[in-house]
Design a protein around this motif. Structure first.
Motif, PDB file in Angstrom:
ATOM      1  N   ASP A  43       0.809  -1.387  -0.030  1.00  0.00           N
ATOM      2  CA  ASP A  43      -0.016  -0.192  -0.028  1.00  0.00           C
ATOM      3  C   ASP A  43       1.003   1.254  -0.030  1.00  0.00           C
ATOM      4  OD1 ASP A  43       1.042  -0.184   2.582  1.00  0.00           O
ATOM      5  OD2 ASP A  43      -0.921  -0.142   3.554  1.00  0.00           O
ATOM      6  N   SER A  44       2.123   1.295  -0.365  1.00  0.00           N
ATOM      7  CA  SER A  44       3.095   2.125  -0.465  1.00  0.00           C
ATOM      8  C   SER A  44       2.382   3.354  -1.377  1.00  0.00           C
ATOM      9  CB  SER A  44       4.576   1.765  -1.077  1.00  0.00           C
ATOM     10  OG  SER A  44       5.051   2.989  -1.160  1.00  0.00           O
ATOM     11  N   LEU A  45       2.486   4.636  -1.056  1.00  0.00           N
ATOM     12  CA  LEU A  45       1.843   5.823  -1.605  1.00  0.00           C
ATOM     13  C   LEU A  45       3.096   6.163  -2.741  1.00  0.00           C
ATOM     14  CD1 LEU A  45       0.671   8.005   1.304  1.00  0.00           C
ATOM     15  CD2 LEU A  45      -0.851   6.268  -0.220  1.00  0.00           C
ATOM     16  N   THR A  46       4.117   5.750  -2.549  1.00  0.00           N
ATOM     17  CA  THR A  46       5.016   6.181  -3.661  1.00  0.00           C
ATOM     18  C   THR A  46       5.244   5.236  -4.789  1.00  0.00           C
ATOM     19  OG1 THR A  46       6.700   5.326  -2.375  1.00  0.00           O
ATOM     20  CG2 THR A  46       6.333   7.742  -2.305  1.00  0.00           C
ATOM     21  N   VAL A  47       4.317   4.028  -4.800  1.00  0.00           N
ATOM     22  CA  VAL A  47       4.485   3.039  -5.812  1.00  0.00           C
ATOM     23  C   VAL A  47       3.029   2.965  -6.468  1.00  0.00           C
ATOM     24  CG1 VAL A  47       4.563   0.506  -6.206  1.00  0.00           C
ATOM     25  CG2 VAL A  47       5.885   1.484  -4.543  1.00  0.00           C
ATOM     26  N   CYS A  48       2.832   3.098  -7.613  1.00  0.00           N
ATOM     27  CA  CYS A  48       1.666   3.073  -8.434  1.00  0.00           C
ATOM     28  C   CYS A  48       1.462   1.799  -9.288  1.00  0.00           C
ATOM     29  CB  CYS A  48       1.407   4.397  -9.617  1.00  0.00           C
ATOM     30  SG  CYS A  48       1.984   6.236  -8.303  1.00  0.00           S
ATOM     31  N   GLY A  49       0.309   1.321  -9.263  1.00  0.00           N
ATOM     32  CA  GLY A  49       0.279   0.280 -10.163  1.00  0.00           C
ATOM     33  C   GLY A  49      -0.785   0.581 -11.220  1.00  0.00           C
ATOM     34  N   LEU A  50      -0.721  -0.274 -12.475  1.00  0.00           N
ATOM     35  CA  LEU A  50      -1.505  -0.218 -13.592  1.00  0.00           C
ATOM     36  C   LEU A  50      -2.938  -0.420 -13.135  1.00  0.00           C
ATOM     37  CD1 LEU A  50       1.064  -1.503 -16.367  1.00  0.00           C
ATOM     38  CD2 LEU A  50       0.599   0.847 -15.881  1.00  0.00           C
ATOM     39  N   SER A  51      -3.875   0.327 -13.629  1.00  0.00           N
ATOM     40  CA  SER A  51      -5.084  -0.020 -13.251  1.00  0.00           C
ATOM     41  C   SER A  51      -5.677  -1.175 -14.081  1.00  0.00           C
ATOM     42  CB  SER A  51      -6.047   1.286 -13.587  1.00  0.00           C
ATOM     43  OG  SER A  51      -5.934   1.563 -14.911  1.00  0.00           O
TER      44      SER A  51
END
Length: 421
Positions: A43-51
């Motif tokens: 749930d790191s805020l600095t890691v974004c996943g592809l939707s």
């Protein structure tokens, strides 16, 4: 400066671990760094996943199917190559648009296609590409295994015998992707950088090397006896450690490890009483019965603190890889003060200083591998070896030193571009 680090996975695999550590190192040095991944695992805020998760899964399956067809429906080599025929266009994502530098890492298996990478380059944003294997410099393979075709032009790939020349088609696509573009390639080892510079595909591009970073506040020497008690390991035996994400991967050299342990047990029968083997990684149970010394299969562990305890429980770490870049596992073991033994291949001799912080065995030489294990356990000044391990990591692989070197790379990449001639 805002850096967007792109990698297929957030946590799984050596490239993911290295990319995460670099992000933390950059943030600790005041840089705004984020990661964009296909597989977000925290749930790191600095890691974004592809939707569009379904789409990336489809990309992965479609690419494997195409390769499977070219392999005449055989599984051998199925995961040793990537053709990057499908992926996700990330250039319209806010994380991409706000970044000053795009930093690619391992982007295969449906994350980015060659067309996606071409679009990234076409935006004009500076692109740095960290090479965790040779794939960016070849057509389709992640490890060349002695093949030198990429020095001139990949064709008739030995991984695809009797097939339509898929490798040559991918080579041509990569050439078109890079035409008129500037990419800064960073290999994790001097060995890989030297190999990449031989590639006709990267002619005119910048190729340098910077090692992976490690957090020495996490990976550090701890009390060996306490670590063993926590893990349920014997406190009265020497422990030989083998670690791999998948211990049955032939590239990691388990067969040589098995033979070396057998040699030690035959030459020094007392080791059956005072020495054991610990194996960390998936499928550890599958190989336990093959070893001539008592074995404790630890299975797959993901929690960093538990991994640190595993390293600290060991007396020697053995990684007889047949082909490797700059293994994170070696770095982790050394940071915990554990002397290492490995073959003279890839980036391993850059990490292990022979008979100073471990032992570099002759390539594919089982007897010398066994001699290296024996050297660490019985012949060397163990305390000195351990001390040198920690010093090597602090000097070469600390977050501060690696982050500073990458900052220099980013600054240079942001300078006005000159087209390749």
């Amino acid at each position: 400066m805002r850096i967007l680090i792109i990698n297929t996975s957030e946590r799984t695999g050596g490239a993911a671990v290295a990319a995460n550590r670099l992000m933390e190192a950059l943030k600790n040095n005041g840089v705004k760094a984020k990661m964009l991944v296909r597989d977000k695992e925290t749930d790191s805020l600095t890691v974004c996943g592809l939707s569009a998760k379904w789409r990336t899964q489809w990309n992965f399956l479609w690419e494997r199917f195409v390769i499977w067809v070219h392999l005449h429906f055989q599984r051998e080599h199925l995961f040793e190559m990537d053709i990057a025929n499908c992926g996700v266009d990330i250039t319209k994502m806010p994380e991409f648009e706000e970044a000053d530098v795009i930093h690619l890492h391992w982007v295969n298996q449906g994350m980015l296609s060659l067309e996606n990478i071409r679009k990234i380059l076409a935006t004009g944003k500076p692109v740095v590409w960290t090479m965790h294997d040779i794939w960016p410099a070849t057509a389709i393979c992640h490890y060349a295994r002695g093949c030198e075709a990429f020095h001139t032009e990949c064709k008739n790939c030995p991984l695809l015998p009797g097939s339509i020349d898929l490798a040559h088609k991918v080579w041509k696509r990569k050439q078109r992707m890079l035409e008129g573009q500037r990419v800064t390639y960073v290999a994790c080892s001097r060995w890989l950088a030297e190999e990449a510079r031989k590639s006709a595909l990267l002619k005119g591009q910048v190729v340098t090397n910077i090692p992976n970073a490690i957090d020495t506040h996490v990976f550090r020497p701890q009390d060996k006896q306490k670590a063993r008690e926590v893990l349920g390991l014997p406190t009265d035996k020497r422990i030989i450690l083998f670690v791999s994400q998948r211990v049955t991967d032939p590239r990691k050299g388990m067969s040589y490890f098995v033979d070396a342990v057998r040699t030690l047990a035959e030459q020094h029968p007392e080791m059956k009483e005072n020495t054991m083997v610990a194996i960390l990684g998936g499928h550890a149970e599958d190989v336990a019965a093959q070893l001539a010394l008592p074995v404790h299969a630890l299975g797959y562990v993901s929690k960093p603190q538990r991994i640190v305890e595993v390293y600290n429980s060991a007396d020697v770490f053995v990684l007889p890889s047949l082909e490797d870049n700059l293994p994170n596992t070696l770095m982790e073991a050394m940071a915990c003060g554990v002397p290492c033994v490995g073959f003279q291949v890839g980036g391993i001799p850059e990490m292990i200083n022979h008979q100073q912080n471990g032992y570099v065995a002759k390539f594919r030489d089982v007897d010398d591998l066994a001699a290296g294990i024996r050297y660490v356990l019985d012949e060397a000044d163990y305390a000195q070896l351990s001390k040198q391990c920690v010093m090597k990591v602090a000097h070469s692989y600390s977050q501060q030193s690696v982050a500073n070197r990458y900052l220099e790379i980013y600054e240079a990449a942001m300078q006005p571009k000159q087209l390749n001639k």
